[in-house]
Motif scaffolding. Structure first.
Motif, mmCIF file in Angstrom:
data_model
loop_
_atom_site.group_PDB
_atom_site.id
_atom_site.type_symbol
_atom_site.label_atom_id
_atom_site.label_comp_id
_atom_site.label_asym_id
_atom_site.label_seq_id
_atom_site.Cartn_x
_atom_site.Cartn_y
_atom_site.Cartn_z
ATOM 1 N N VAL A 104 0.799 -1.151 -0.123
ATOM 2 C CA VAL A 104 0.175 -0.148 -0.016
ATOM 3 C C VAL A 104 0.755 1.113 -0.032
ATOM 4 O O VAL A 104 1.834 1.499 0.838
ATOM 5 C CB VAL A 104 -0.769 0.078 1.170
ATOM 6 N N GLY A 121 7.085 -0.747 7.039
ATOM 7 C CA GLY A 121 6.416 0.409 6.646
ATOM 8 C C GLY A 121 7.813 1.414 6.443
ATOM 9 O O GLY A 121 8.781 1.086 6.973
ATOM 10 N N ASP A 169 -3.461 4.128 -0.977
ATOM 11 C CA ASP A 169 -4.405 4.382 -0.064
ATOM 12 C C ASP A 169 -4.240 5.700 0.623
ATOM 13 O O ASP A 169 -3.116 6.028 1.289
ATOM 14 C CB ASP A 169 -4.382 3.425 1.108
ATOM 15 N N ASP A 224 -3.733 8.657 12.602
ATOM 16 C CA ASP A 224 -3.162 7.628 12.759
ATOM 17 C C ASP A 224 -3.674 7.107 14.366
ATOM 18 O O ASP A 224 -3.130 6.138 14.586
ATOM 19 C CB ASP A 224 -1.633 7.871 12.770
ATOM 20 N N ASN A 267 -5.524 7.189 2.860
ATOM 21 C CA ASN A 267 -5.512 7.339 4.384
ATOM 22 C C ASN A 267 -4.243 6.781 4.851
ATOM 23 O O ASN A 267 -4.205 6.837 6.245
ATOM 24 C CB ASN A 267 -6.939 6.452 4.747
ATOM 25 N N LEU A 268 -3.473 6.270 4.214
ATOM 26 C CA LEU A 268 -1.961 5.785 4.759
ATOM 27 C C LEU A 268 -1.252 6.909 5.220
ATOM 28 O O LEU A 268 -1.034 7.845 4.661
ATOM 29 C CB LEU A 268 -1.348 4.996 3.799
ATOM 30 N N THR A 286 0.168 -5.374 9.338
ATOM 31 C CA THR A 286 1.404 -4.733 8.848
ATOM 32 C C THR A 286 2.667 -5.552 9.195
ATOM 33 O O THR A 286 3.200 -5.771 10.358
ATOM 34 C CB THR A 286 1.479 -3.253 9.384
ATOM 35 N N GLU A 309 3.268 0.910 3.185
ATOM 36 C CA GLU A 309 3.287 -0.204 4.156
ATOM 37 C C GLU A 309 3.163 -1.547 3.275
ATOM 38 O O GLU A 309 2.558 -1.670 2.399
ATOM 39 C CB GLU A 309 2.086 -0.037 5.183
ATOM 40 N N ASN A 363 1.143 5.542 -0.675
ATOM 41 C CA ASN A 363 0.729 7.082 -0.570
ATOM 42 C C ASN A 363 1.603 8.113 -0.728
ATOM 43 O O ASN A 363 2.615 7.877 -0.802
ATOM 44 C CB ASN A 363 -0.246 7.169 0.923
ATOM 45 N N ARG A 413 2.178 7.388 8.030
ATOM 46 C CA ARG A 413 3.177 6.702 8.801
ATOM 47 C C ARG A 413 3.062 7.286 10.174
ATOM 48 O O ARG A 413 2.902 8.448 10.346
ATOM 49 C CB ARG A 413 4.378 6.965 8.230
#
Length: 423
Positions: free
Chosen positions: A163, A285, A253, A208, A255-256, A282, A269, A165, A258
């Protein structure tokens, strides 16, 4: 009263440590192919490094660090992650001045976080990570991701989901930051105290939050992708194109987010989709951190990297039923009968070891039958039988434990004979 192991730690015993050695060696092999060199930094650093490098608004700094004061009154912290320490070393040793750029590094070592222990999560854990410092080329982002995927796939893992971003550059993040503040401000009192304190400091961290992840405002929060400027959009599109060129499957994504403050542009991730792996999927990352080196006193330097947990990697292998090809047994076990033969076995075992064989013998005066049982427990490929009578003739009997065949060999030609058997 016996002394117990500290909570959140583990002993990695013989029979298990071989799997650790295998995956760590595989990491070194993959990094060598990509021309990443190993770096080893101290287990502890000045606390300020992680406050500035990781970010004071992160859970890692606020809640999870093992911090202590030494006898000189200095605040030190057991490293909770590897990137800040590697970039500190990069600055300390002026690696930015070396001719070969970017500087490509990897590390394998223990990290420490005061977290609630659970499956695959420990307070002392081992990370394998890579860092590429000194390039703004989106191709290096793709290279880092290619190294990551090649590593997991080389171990046989198939049920993986990458995934990605973009967190954008500084300008894009500032625009998104204000949009998040405007979005959450009217109802921020409905969120946890951590989120309330982060609203002005770093509203991106609200996304997050694990406590408020189901709040309705989370689902409608403005996406960073809507605020990317032209440069950031072009950069992210280029990364995606390179990944397609490398046949690396991925999902975008928006909405990802870190968990560390130093990320910008590419963030990613890797998840395990193996059945039974657990609620926390997960595996790894990472992302780009173009301002980190500068924040700890170095020159403006772009960077990108990732870190993964060896513990979670081994859990993913188990979830997919993958058995690593590790060798646990010995090549040769020397069985003796008689005092003279026992004395001679000391030099025979040493000669075998010097020739590259994994060799073992009895050190407890066991009977011959018990010595053969010990050879079985050691999973010996060959048993070398030596009695006082054989010693007088300068011979040994070599038994192949798989086929059961046994032959007489002179002691002087034993090493050569075993090499021919293994050829």
């Amino acid at each position: 009263m016996s002394v117990q192991i500290p909570r959140g730690t583990q002993d990695i015993l013989p029979g298990t440590v071989e799997y650790w050695q295998f995956v760590e060696q595989k990491a070194r092999e993959i990094c060598r192919a990509f021309n990443y060199q190993e770096i080893r930094t101290p287990i502890f650093e000045h606390t300020e490094l992680f406050q500035r490098g990781v970010g004071e608004t992160t859970d890692v700094v606020q809640k999870e660090m093992y911090t202590f004061e030494d006898r000189g009154g200095r605040s030190l912290t057991l490293r909770p992650e590897g990137t800040a320490a590697v970039t500190r070393s990069y600055v300390t040793h002026k690696m930015h001045g070396e001719a070969n750029q970017p500087t490509k590094l990897f590390y394998i070592g223990p990290m420490f976080r005061y977290e609630r222990p659970q499956a695959g999560r420990f307070r002392q854990f081992v990370q394998f990570g890579v860092e590429a410092l000194g390039s703004n080329d989106p191709a290096i982002d793709a290279e880092v991701l290619a190294l990551l995927m090649q590593y997991y796939q080389s171990l046989g893992l198939k049920k993986l989901k990458l995934v990605i971003n973009s967190l954008g550059d500084t300008e894009s993040r500032q625009a998104h930051r204000q949009a998040l503040i405007d979005h959450f401000s009217p109802r921020i009192n409905e969120f946890c105290s951590d989120c309330q304190s982060r609203l002005e400091k770093n509203p991106l961290r609200i996304l997050d939050c694990k406590k408020d992840r189901d709040h309705e405002l989370m689902a409608t929060a403005p996406s960073i992708l809507e605020y990317l400027n032209d440069y950031s959009k072009e950069y992210f599109e280029k990364v995606q194109q390179y990944l397609k060129d490398l046949d690396i499957e991925f999902v975008v994504d928006p909405n990802l987010v870190r968990g560390l403050d130093y990320y910008n542009h590419t963030a990613f991730e890797l998840m395990s989709e193996a059945e039974g792996f657990g609620a926390i999927t997960t595996l790894c990352g990472g992302g780009r951190y173009n301002g980190l080196v500068q924040s700890i006193g170095g020159p403006e330097t772009p960077g990108i990297g990732f870190a993964l947990s060896i513990e979670r990697l081994l859990s993913a292998l188990a979830a997919e039923g993958i058995e690593l090809p590790v060798s646990k047994g010995v090549d040769c076990y020397v069985v003796t009968l008689g005092d003279a033969a026992k004395d001679k076995s000391v030099s025979i075992v040493n000669t075998l070891r010097a020739a590259g064989f994994v060799a073992e013998k009895d050190y407890q005066d066991k009977k011959v039958k018990a010595q053969f049982k010990a050879a079985d427990r050691h999973e010996a490929k060959y048993v070398i039988v030596l009695g006082d009578d054989e010693l007088q003739k300068n011979i040994v009997n070599v038994k192949d434990m798989q086929s059961g065949e046994q032959v007489e060999v002179s002691i002087d030609s034993l090493v050569q004979h075993l090499k021919e058997l293994q050829a």
